[in-house]
Design a protein around this motif. Sequence first.
Motif, short mmCIF file in Angstrom:
data_model
loop_
_atom_site.label_atom_id
_atom_site.label_comp_id
_atom_site.label_asym_id
_atom_site.label_seq_id
_atom_site.Cartn_x
_atom_site.Cartn_y
_atom_site.Cartn_z
N ASP A 166 17.91 -12.25 11.10
CA ASP A 166 18.59 -12.38 9.80
C ASP A 166 17.71 -13.02 8.73
O ASP A 166 18.11 -13.16 7.58
N GLN A 167 16.50 -13.43 9.13
CA GLN A 167 15.58 -14.00 8.15
C GLN A 167 14.66 -12.93 7.59
O GLN A 167 14.47 -11.88 8.19
N SER A 168 14.08 -13.22 6.42
CA SER A 168 13.10 -12.31 5.82
C SER A 168 11.69 -12.80 6.19
O SER A 168 11.34 -13.94 5.92
N THR A 169 10.95 -11.93 6.86
CA THR A 169 9.64 -12.33 7.38
C THR A 169 8.55 -11.38 6.91
O THR A 169 8.70 -10.16 6.98
N VAL A 170 7.47 -11.96 6.43
CA VAL A 170 6.31 -11.19 5.95
C VAL A 170 5.12 -11.46 6.86
O VAL A 170 4.81 -12.62 7.16
N VAL A 171 4.47 -10.39 7.31
CA VAL A 171 3.22 -10.50 8.06
C VAL A 171 2.09 -10.00 7.16
O VAL A 171 2.15 -8.87 6.66
N VAL A 172 1.10 -10.83 6.92
CA VAL A 172 0.00 -10.47 6.04
C VAL A 172 -1.08 -9.77 6.86
O VAL A 172 -1.66 -10.38 7.77
N LEU A 173 -1.32 -8.50 6.56
CA LEU A 173 -2.36 -7.74 7.27
C LEU A 173 -3.62 -7.79 6.40
O LEU A 173 -3.73 -7.14 5.37
N TYR B 238 2.60 -15.28 -5.78
CA TYR B 238 3.27 -14.68 -6.93
C TYR B 238 3.71 -13.25 -6.63
O TYR B 238 4.81 -12.82 -6.97
N GLU B 239 2.80 -12.54 -5.96
CA GLU B 239 3.05 -11.12 -5.70
C GLU B 239 4.22 -10.91 -4.73
O GLU B 239 5.07 -10.05 -4.94
N LEU B 240 4.24 -11.69 -3.65
CA LEU B 240 5.34 -11.57 -2.68
C LEU B 240 6.66 -11.91 -3.35
O LEU B 240 7.67 -11.22 -3.17
N TRP B 241 6.65 -12.97 -4.14
CA TRP B 241 7.86 -13.41 -4.86
C TRP B 241 8.35 -12.29 -5.78
O TRP B 241 9.54 -11.94 -5.76
N GLU B 242 7.46 -11.68 -6.54
CA GLU B 242 7.88 -10.62 -7.46
C GLU B 242 8.32 -9.37 -6.71
O GLU B 242 9.34 -8.75 -7.04
N GLN B 243 7.55 -8.99 -5.66
CA GLN B 243 7.88 -7.76 -4.92
C GLN B 243 9.18 -7.88 -4.15
O GLN B 243 9.80 -6.88 -3.82
N LEU B 244 9.61 -9.09 -3.85
CA LEU B 244 10.88 -9.30 -3.15
C LEU B 244 12.01 -9.53 -4.16
O LEU B 244 13.06 -10.08 -3.81
N GLY B 245 11.80 -9.09 -5.39
CA GLY B 245 12.85 -9.23 -6.40
C GLY B 245 12.98 -10.67 -6.88
O GLY B 245 14.10 -11.15 -7.10
N PHE B 246 11.84 -11.34 -7.05
CA PHE B 246 11.80 -12.74 -7.49
C PHE B 246 12.55 -13.65 -6.52
O PHE B 246 13.29 -14.55 -6.89
N ARG B 247 12.33 -13.34 -5.24
CA ARG B 247 12.83 -14.19 -4.17
C ARG B 247 11.68 -14.51 -3.23
O ARG B 247 10.74 -13.73 -3.11
N ILE B 248 11.80 -15.60 -2.52
CA ILE B 248 10.77 -15.91 -1.52
C ILE B 248 11.25 -15.44 -0.15
O ILE B 248 12.46 -15.40 0.10
N PRO B 249 10.30 -15.07 0.73
CA PRO B 249 10.71 -14.78 2.11
C PRO B 249 10.96 -16.09 2.85
O PRO B 249 10.62 -17.16 2.36
N ASP B 250 11.60 -15.99 4.02
CA ASP B 250 11.80 -17.20 4.83
C ASP B 250 10.52 -17.60 5.56
O ASP B 250 10.23 -18.79 5.72
N ASN B 251 9.78 -16.59 6.01
CA ASN B 251 8.59 -16.86 6.84
C ASN B 251 7.42 -15.98 6.41
O ASN B 251 7.62 -14.81 6.08
#
Length: 379
Positions: A352-359, A204-217
Amino acid sequence: MTIASYLCPACGRVLAADRPLWRCECGSHLNLAPGPGMARRDIASGEASLWRYAPALALSGPPRVTFGEGWTPLVSRDWQGVEIRFKLESQMPTGSFKDRGTAVMLNHLLEIGVGPIHEDSSGNAGASVATYAAAAGIPCRIYVPAAAPRGKLVQIAASGAEVRAIPGTRQDVTEAALAATGESFYASHNWQPFFIEGTKTLAYELWEQLGFRIPDNILVPTGYGSNILGLDRGFDELERNREITARPRLFAVQAANCAAFAAAWAADADRFAPFEARPTVADGIATPHPVRIAEVMGALRRSKGGVVAVAEDEIGPALAALGRLGLFVEPTAATAAAALTPLLREGTITADQSTVVVLTGSGLKAADRIGDLLVIGAA
Ligand SMILES: [Zn+2]
């Protein structure tokens, strides 16, 4: 609010989640039935914590114990010429992502009236559970590997929890905790599905923080897979609420020296595949026997992601590179960044993709080991 139900994946039993249970009568772990989730209009936007998503959580009322966990920063950094977003779960109240799961699990246990608890942990979950138990005023005993970083043991003991250091493997620690189930409630973050109910707020948090979008990876250091399962559950709820129409690819990152999911992935199996477990500096994901193998493999396949096993000598350089970006994390968390290199090189992940790394954990958890790894001497 309706009471959540447990589903047993082995025998099919359905049980009301209104009593202290950590597994089914048949011996299997239990999962929570799919929840209703929530839509963006229901977000409690004044709450700068995971409780902004309280309507989606399978709890009966507001939290009795909270440290304001969740709503952690998502920052962009250049990684080998590619913009990567890093999710700083290391900035949770006890320094690791575990607080997401613990906060929801502990509040559920308080709602159903559980007293003294115990748990086994490589360190971070133990510190998290001990901290929340202290806040709740319930006695707590944590079984840890004798070889766990001293900082983690100190953090557990400082909360007033009883620390039982067990020699041998991570599995020996689990066996010791299982043997104590007659003495107190086994509040295991690896067995209790309410822990995953908490980690789902990461989606939920990633979706909201990305402007209600999901990352690609999304790349996640993975031992038992509670973040993978939480992300899968959260994105599933968002999809059923028609807030998203696609799902991110989830990549479970393991230390090659102890990689149960990599072994199962290579064998194309949904159950345990034998492998040789060797020591790794990524102590937080050194998990020889994950509880929910089939569920984690299912989530990875559904997402069209995969498993990446990181060689031991790739962890230190990734840790050093993160440090120079101002991201001081423990070696376990650095594995996810180390996995970026092969995924970018082979073109699985592109610029060109949106990628999130969880630390997942703070460097303060293991400063001594990081000093050894980066060969940092006294001035
Ligand atoms: Zn069962």
